[in-house]
Design a protein around this motif. Structure first.
Motif, PDB file in Angstrom:
ATOM      1  N   UNK A 240     -11.891   5.160   5.321  1.00 52.29           N
ATOM      2  CA  UNK A 240     -12.652   5.517   4.132  1.00 52.29           C
ATOM      3  C   UNK A 240     -13.115   4.287   3.358  1.00 52.29           C
ATOM      4  N   UNK A 241     -14.423   4.177   3.104  1.00 48.84           N
ATOM      5  CA  UNK A 241     -14.929   3.070   2.276  1.00 48.84           C
ATOM      6  C   UNK A 241     -14.514   3.247   0.812  1.00 48.84           C
ATOM      7  N   UNK A 242     -14.239   2.117   0.148  1.00 49.39           N
ATOM      8  CA  UNK A 242     -13.991   2.137  -1.293  1.00 49.39           C
ATOM      9  C   UNK A 242     -14.805   1.014  -1.924  1.00 49.39           C
ATOM     10  N   UNK A 243     -15.180   1.213  -3.185  1.00 51.43           N
ATOM     11  CA  UNK A 243     -16.011   0.202  -3.843  1.00 51.43           C
ATOM     12  C   UNK A 243     -15.217  -0.685  -4.793  1.00 51.43           C
ATOM     13  N   UNK A 244     -13.993  -0.279  -5.139  1.00 50.64           N
ATOM     14  CA  UNK A 244     -13.110  -1.139  -5.936  1.00 50.64           C
ATOM     15  C   UNK A 244     -11.685  -0.629  -5.808  1.00 50.64           C
ATOM     16  N   UNK A 245     -10.751  -1.557  -5.699  1.00 52.92           N
ATOM     17  CA  UNK A 245      -9.327  -1.209  -5.659  1.00 52.92           C
ATOM     18  C   UNK A 245      -8.603  -2.050  -6.704  1.00 52.92           C
ATOM     19  N   UNK A 246      -7.573  -1.458  -7.319  1.00 54.36           N
ATOM     20  CA  UNK A 246      -6.737  -2.210  -8.253  1.00 54.36           C
ATOM     21  C   UNK A 246      -5.281  -1.820  -8.064  1.00 54.36           C
ATOM     22  N   UNK A 247      -4.421  -2.817  -8.087  1.00 55.54           N
ATOM     23  CA  UNK A 247      -2.986  -2.605  -8.267  1.00 55.54           C
ATOM     24  C   UNK A 247      -2.443  -3.824  -9.001  1.00 55.54           C
ATOM     25  N   UNK A 248      -1.242  -3.712  -9.522  1.00 53.41           N
ATOM     26  CA  UNK A 248      -0.661  -4.772 -10.340  1.00 53.41           C
ATOM     27  C   UNK A 248      -0.587  -6.107  -9.598  1.00 53.41           C
ATOM     28  N   UNK A 249      -0.442  -6.055  -8.292  1.00 48.22           N
ATOM     29  CA  UNK A 249      -0.334  -7.289  -7.524  1.00 48.22           C
ATOM     30  C   UNK A 249      -1.617  -8.130  -7.586  1.00 48.22           C
ATOM     31  N   UNK A 250      -2.734  -7.514  -8.014  1.00 46.97           N
ATOM     32  CA  UNK A 250      -4.004  -8.245  -8.082  1.00 46.97           C
ATOM     33  C   UNK A 250      -4.398  -8.657  -9.502  1.00 46.97           C
ATOM     34  N   UNK A 251      -3.537  -8.391 -10.478  1.00 45.27           N
ATOM     35  CA  UNK A 251      -3.902  -8.632 -11.875  1.00 45.27           C
ATOM     36  C   UNK A 251      -4.273 -10.087 -12.140  1.00 45.27           C
ATOM     37  N   UNK A 252      -3.483 -11.018 -11.603  1.00 44.99           N
ATOM     38  CA  UNK A 252      -3.756 -12.434 -11.880  1.00 44.99           C
ATOM     39  C   UNK A 252      -5.083 -12.870 -11.288  1.00 44.99           C
TER      40      UNK A 252
ATOM     41  N   UNK B 100     -15.353 -12.581  -9.128  1.00 42.05           N
ATOM     42  CA  UNK B 100     -14.940 -12.768  -7.733  1.00 42.05           C
ATOM     43  C   UNK B 100     -14.124 -11.571  -7.256  1.00 42.05           C
ATOM     44  N   UNK B 101     -13.215 -11.115  -8.103  1.00 42.47           N
ATOM     45  CA  UNK B 101     -12.371  -9.970  -7.763  1.00 42.47           C
ATOM     46  C   UNK B 101     -13.218  -8.724  -7.493  1.00 42.47           C
ATOM     47  N   UNK B 102     -14.113  -8.424  -8.408  1.00 41.37           N
ATOM     48  CA  UNK B 102     -14.937  -7.215  -8.283  1.00 41.37           C
ATOM     49  C   UNK B 102     -15.861  -7.312  -7.066  1.00 41.37           C
ATOM     50  N   UNK B 103     -16.358  -8.504  -6.797  1.00 41.73           N
ATOM     51  CA  UNK B 103     -17.265  -8.690  -5.661  1.00 41.73           C
ATOM     52  C   UNK B 103     -16.536  -8.505  -4.323  1.00 41.73           C
ATOM     53  N   UNK B 104     -15.277  -8.933  -4.267  1.00 43.98           N
ATOM     54  CA  UNK B 104     -14.568  -8.950  -2.984  1.00 43.98           C
ATOM     55  C   UNK B 104     -13.624  -7.771  -2.761  1.00 43.98           C
ATOM     56  N   UNK B 105     -13.178  -7.101  -3.827  1.00 42.08           N
ATOM     57  CA  UNK B 105     -12.163  -6.057  -3.679  1.00 42.08           C
ATOM     58  C   UNK B 105     -12.811  -4.727  -3.305  1.00 42.08           C
ATOM     59  N   UNK B 106     -13.353  -4.684  -2.102  1.00 41.66           N
ATOM     60  CA  UNK B 106     -13.954  -3.459  -1.572  1.00 41.66           C
ATOM     61  C   UNK B 106     -13.890  -3.532  -0.051  1.00 41.66           C
ATOM     62  N   UNK B 107     -14.177  -2.419   0.596  1.00 38.35           N
ATOM     63  CA  UNK B 107     -14.103  -2.383   2.058  1.00 38.35           C
ATOM     64  C   UNK B 107     -13.765  -0.993   2.530  1.00 38.35           C
ATOM     65  N   UNK B 108     -12.901  -0.897   3.556  1.00 35.94           N
ATOM     66  CA  UNK B 108     -12.413   0.401   4.029  1.00 35.94           C
ATOM     67  C   UNK B 108     -10.894   0.388   4.023  1.00 35.94           C
ATOM     68  N   UNK B 109     -10.304   1.564   3.906  1.00 35.08           N
ATOM     69  CA  UNK B 109      -8.849   1.678   3.798  1.00 35.08           C
ATOM     70  C   UNK B 109      -8.388   2.945   4.501  1.00 35.08           C
ATOM     71  N   UNK B 110      -7.645   2.783   5.594  1.00 34.23           N
ATOM     72  CA  UNK B 110      -7.110   3.945   6.311  1.00 34.23           C
ATOM     73  C   UNK B 110      -6.162   4.762   5.436  1.00 34.23           C
ATOM     74  N   UNK B 111      -5.496   4.096   4.501  1.00 38.44           N
ATOM     75  CA  UNK B 111      -4.504   4.769   3.656  1.00 38.44           C
ATOM     76  C   UNK B 111      -5.123   5.854   2.785  1.00 38.44           C
ATOM     77  N   UNK B 112      -6.417   5.765   2.525  1.00 39.16           N
ATOM     78  CA  UNK B 112      -7.056   6.777   1.684  1.00 39.16           C
ATOM     79  C   UNK B 112      -7.039   8.164   2.320  1.00 39.16           C
TER      80      UNK B 112
END
Length: 199
Positions: free
Chosen positions: A31-43, A51-63
């Protein structure tokens, strides 16, 4: 706003993925996603949000697993109903998703014991009983089904999940547990293949 709210959450905090409606129905896998967030990415976000918003996308089997849980146990806060928005996830995609999540558990369990202890249990529960469970429910199910030698491990994982506190784990027992559950999962997979589906 999400980071502000994250401070109010226990344990691992908020985790979310933003997806577009067209990958929910009909369901797209992986499943494609356009943005992901979790606490591990806060910094990373604080350091360079663009940079975060531009790169934090893709596909994720976990969805596929998340969508299955949403359809089975989710609560709609507002907007379209869950059944209207999310198509049913094909079982083969769900099985591939949950297997992908735990297949490396023997090596990974020392770094993430609570997550894998409870996830292994709910994967086995699905394969044995076709029940879609939360992590907590998977742990409770395992206490009823698995040998008593693993009960202290399961109780520790459930305590960490429920309270967010740091809990010590017997690493050898955790590895043994992962090996045992993966063996049980393999047996169920082999039975599933005999019955005409693959995992």
């Amino acid at each position: 706003k999400l980071i502000e709210l994250d401070h109010e959450c226990p344990g691992k905090g908020n985790e979310m993925s933003i997806v577009t409606k067209d990958v929910c129905n009909p369901f797209v896998y992986p499943t494609p996603f356009i943005l992901h967030y979790s606490r591990m990415h806060t910094e990373w976000y604080r350091r360079d949000p663009e940079d975060y918003i531009r790169k934090m996308n893709g596909t994720d089997k976990d969805l596929a697993a998340h969508f299955t849980v949403i359809r089975s146990r989710g609560c709609c806060l507002y907007g379209l109903s869950i059944q209207d928005l999310f198509a049913e996830v094909p079982e083969q995609d769900y099985l591939d998703s949950i297997w992908d999540d735990v297949s490396g558990a023997e090596e990974e369990i020392p770094e993430n014991p609570m997550y894998l202890i409870l996830n292994l249990a709910r994967v086995l529960a699905y394969l044995k009983e076709k029940k879609v469970m939360s992590k907590q429910e998977g742990g409770m199910w395992a206490l009823e089904i698995l040998p008593e030698s693993y009960h202290s491990l399961l109780r520790s994982a459930l305590r960490e999940y429920e309270t967010g506190e740091d809990v010590p784990y017997d690493q050898e027992l955790a590895k043994n547990y992962a090996d045992y559950i993966l063996d049980q999962i393999t047996r169920e997979r082999n039975q599933g293949e005999a019955n005409g589906y693959l995992l």
